[in-house]
Design a protein around this motif. Structure first.
Motif, PDB file in Angstrom:
ATOM      1  N   MET A 181       7.981  13.087   7.924  1.00 36.43           N
ATOM      2  CA  MET A 181       6.894  12.859   7.085  1.00 36.43           C
ATOM      3  C   MET A 181       5.693  13.216   7.974  1.00 36.43           C
ATOM      4  O   MET A 181       4.562  13.594   7.440  1.00 36.43           O
ATOM      5  N   TYR A 182       5.933  13.042   9.400  1.00 42.65           N
ATOM      6  CA  TYR A 182       4.890  13.909  10.454  1.00 42.65           C
ATOM      7  C   TYR A 182       4.413  15.290  10.134  1.00 42.65           C
ATOM      8  O   TYR A 182       3.430  15.786  10.013  1.00 42.65           O
ATOM      9  N   ALA A 183       5.537  16.109   9.864  1.00 38.96           N
ATOM     10  CA  ALA A 183       5.436  17.435   9.530  1.00 38.96           C
ATOM     11  C   ALA A 183       4.613  17.728   8.229  1.00 38.96           C
ATOM     12  O   ALA A 183       3.735  18.525   8.244  1.00 38.96           O
ATOM     13  N   ILE A 184       5.018  17.040   7.109  1.00 40.44           N
ATOM     14  CA  ILE A 184       4.337  17.558   5.924  1.00 40.44           C
ATOM     15  C   ILE A 184       2.858  16.897   6.075  1.00 40.44           C
ATOM     16  O   ILE A 184       2.140  17.522   5.110  1.00 40.44           O
ATOM     17  N   SER A 185       2.765  15.782   6.496  1.00 41.33           N
ATOM     18  CA  SER A 185       1.555  15.276   6.339  1.00 41.33           C
ATOM     19  C   SER A 185       0.474  16.171   7.422  1.00 41.33           C
ATOM     20  O   SER A 185      -0.792  16.284   6.965  1.00 41.33           O
ATOM     21  N   THR A 186       0.931  16.657   8.480  1.00 41.01           N
ATOM     22  CA  THR A 186       0.105  17.325   9.315  1.00 41.01           C
ATOM     23  C   THR A 186      -0.360  19.007   8.609  1.00 41.01           C
ATOM     24  O   THR A 186      -1.374  19.458   8.898  1.00 41.01           O
ATOM     25  N   GLU A 187       0.403  19.303   7.479  1.00 42.41           N
ATOM     26  CA  GLU A 187       0.212  20.320   7.075  1.00 42.41           C
ATOM     27  C   GLU A 187      -0.889  20.264   6.184  1.00 42.41           C
ATOM     28  O   GLU A 187      -1.673  21.164   5.790  1.00 42.41           O
ATOM     29  N   HIS A 195       0.995  18.481   1.457  1.00 43.24           N
ATOM     30  CA  HIS A 195       1.830  17.443   0.729  1.00 43.24           C
ATOM     31  C   HIS A 195       1.623  16.239   1.032  1.00 43.24           C
ATOM     32  O   HIS A 195       2.709  15.346   1.274  1.00 43.24           O
ATOM     33  N   ILE A 196       0.439  15.441   1.111  1.00 44.35           N
ATOM     34  CA  ILE A 196       0.147  14.141   1.573  1.00 44.35           C
ATOM     35  C   ILE A 196       0.812  13.281   0.680  1.00 44.35           C
ATOM     36  O   ILE A 196       1.240  12.113   0.940  1.00 44.35           O
ATOM     37  N   ASN A 197       0.733  13.306  -0.732  1.00 44.80           N
ATOM     38  CA  ASN A 197       1.446  12.408  -1.710  1.00 44.80           C
ATOM     39  C   ASN A 197       3.025  12.331  -1.374  1.00 44.80           C
ATOM     40  O   ASN A 197       3.407  11.091  -1.243  1.00 44.80           O
ATOM     41  N   GLU A 198       3.408  13.487  -1.182  1.00 45.68           N
ATOM     42  CA  GLU A 198       5.008  13.490  -0.690  1.00 45.68           C
ATOM     43  C   GLU A 198       5.521  12.668   0.601  1.00 45.68           C
ATOM     44  O   GLU A 198       6.446  12.057   0.702  1.00 45.68           O
ATOM     45  N   ALA A 199       4.188  12.883   1.470  1.00 44.26           N
ATOM     46  CA  ALA A 199       4.398  12.066   2.803  1.00 44.26           C
ATOM     47  C   ALA A 199       4.448  10.481   2.564  1.00 44.26           C
ATOM     48  O   ALA A 199       5.162   9.934   3.124  1.00 44.26           O
ATOM     49  N   TYR A 200       3.626  10.054   1.555  1.00 44.87           N
ATOM     50  CA  TYR A 200       3.710   8.705   1.107  1.00 44.87           C
ATOM     51  C   TYR A 200       5.231   8.162   0.441  1.00 44.87           C
ATOM     52  O   TYR A 200       5.264   7.145   0.694  1.00 44.87           O
ATOM     53  N   TRP A 213       4.454   6.628  -7.318  1.00 50.95           N
ATOM     54  CA  TRP A 213       3.870   7.749  -8.436  1.00 50.95           C
ATOM     55  C   TRP A 213       4.214   8.954  -8.175  1.00 50.95           C
ATOM     56  O   TRP A 213       4.051   9.884  -9.187  1.00 50.95           O
ATOM     57  N   HIS A 214       4.694   9.554  -6.803  1.00 51.33           N
ATOM     58  CA  HIS A 214       4.997  10.835  -6.639  1.00 51.33           C
ATOM     59  C   HIS A 214       6.353  11.050  -6.145  1.00 51.33           C
ATOM     60  O   HIS A 214       6.882  12.257  -5.800  1.00 51.33           O
ATOM     61  N   LEU A 215       7.296  10.255  -6.519  1.00 52.37           N
ATOM     62  CA  LEU A 215       8.742  10.353  -6.406  1.00 52.37           C
ATOM     63  C   LEU A 215       9.155  11.307  -7.460  1.00 52.37           C
ATOM     64  O   LEU A 215       8.779  11.224  -8.694  1.00 52.37           O
ATOM     65  N   PHE A 233       0.833  -1.152  -0.206  1.00 57.28           N
ATOM     66  CA  PHE A 233       0.081   0.139  -0.035  1.00 57.28           C
ATOM     67  C   PHE A 233       0.994   1.075   0.085  1.00 57.28           C
ATOM     68  O   PHE A 233       0.654   2.244  -0.830  1.00 57.28           O
ATOM     69  N   VAL A 234       1.681   1.395   0.885  1.00 56.20           N
ATOM     70  CA  VAL A 234       2.913   2.521   1.102  1.00 56.20           C
ATOM     71  C   VAL A 234       3.302   2.851  -0.404  1.00 56.20           C
ATOM     72  O   VAL A 234       3.697   3.848  -0.943  1.00 56.20           O
TER      73      VAL A 234
END
Length: 257
Positions: A217-223, A226-231, A25-27, A18-19
């Protein structure tokens, strides 16, 4: 038992797939830029900080864990002390990381005056992984056959030489198993580091604040921007853990031979 094994492996592979599917696809090359900006949200500074954090934390905790295990296994003869240390180490392994983070914040950031820095985070993580290395090393030393020690003594070797030339090489695979678990805990830690090393997105020196991959990962996901970049960051984090574990297993097999 087969159902339990299958269920565990199924959950593991589902999470991995899943991860990777969400992140691959977002690299982009922007994610590996040397400097972080709000546009490229580069993970490269955090990746370098993660590797440095692993090396520094192990450098601090590993000698204490190994020599502590040698003392408990070869020199300590008091059952009360052994029982006390065993209970304490098992208790410390189960303490939530947020508690270590608060302790590191009060001890290293405030009391010792390191402020929010890389060294404060490394010292906190060293305390976290020390009981794990100590217990795994102690069990590995206990598993060394007694006839190896007796053969070494029969050949005229002293106790110190026997420990370093015979016992430690024979127990190396078990010791490295504890190191592998410790590396996984360091790489995946975020709560304790938020209180101690901070979340500045740059390559940190010892006294600077810097974020690791998990904190990044925590910082950009909570913003929420940038959810795709967090993945993608999560995928790189998983691959990094697999790479480090594979390298440690390879070294353990070489030492065992």
């Amino acid at each position: 038992m087969r159902i339990s094994i299958f269920s565990t492996l199924a959950v593991f592979f589902i999470l991995i797939i899943f991860v990777i599917f969400k992140g691959i696809w977002h690299l982009s090359w922007d994610l590996f830029a040397w400097e972080y900006t709000s546009n490229n949200v580069s993970m490269m500074p955090s990746l370098i900080n993660t590797l440095n954090m692993v090396l520094l934390s192990l450098f601090i905790a590993f000698p204490f864990g190994i020599f502590g295990a040698i003392y408990l296994n070869e020199y300590c003869k008091s059952p009360k002390i052994l029982s006390l240390i065993s209970i304490a180490s098992e208790t410390l392994v189960g303490i939530p990381s947020i508690v270590y983070g608060l302790f590191g914040y009060l001890a290293f950031v405030i009391y010792f005056g390191f402020k929010t820095s890389f060294i404060a985070g490394s010292l906190t993580l060293s305390i976290m992984i020390l009981p794990l290395i100590l217990r795994s090393s102690q069990e590995a030393l206990k598993s060394v056959p007694l006839n190896l020690k007796e053969a070494s003594f029969a050949l005229g070797a002293g106790k110190i030489r026997t420990i370093f030339a015979v016992i430690l090489p024979a127990a190396s695979s078990g010791i490295l198993a504890g190191v592998i678990l410790s590396v996984g805990r360091i790489v995946g830690e975020s709560a304790a580091l938020l209180y101690t090393s901070g979340s500045v997105a740059k390559v940190a020196s010892l006294m600077d604040s810097g974020r690791t991959l998990s904190v990044h990962m925590y910082a950009i996901s909570t913003e929420g921007l940038h959810i795709n970049e967090a993945y993608s960051t999560a995928m790189i984090l998983i691959l990094l853990v697999l790479l480090l574990n594979g390298s440690a297993n390879f070294i353990a097999k070489k030492l065992t031979r």
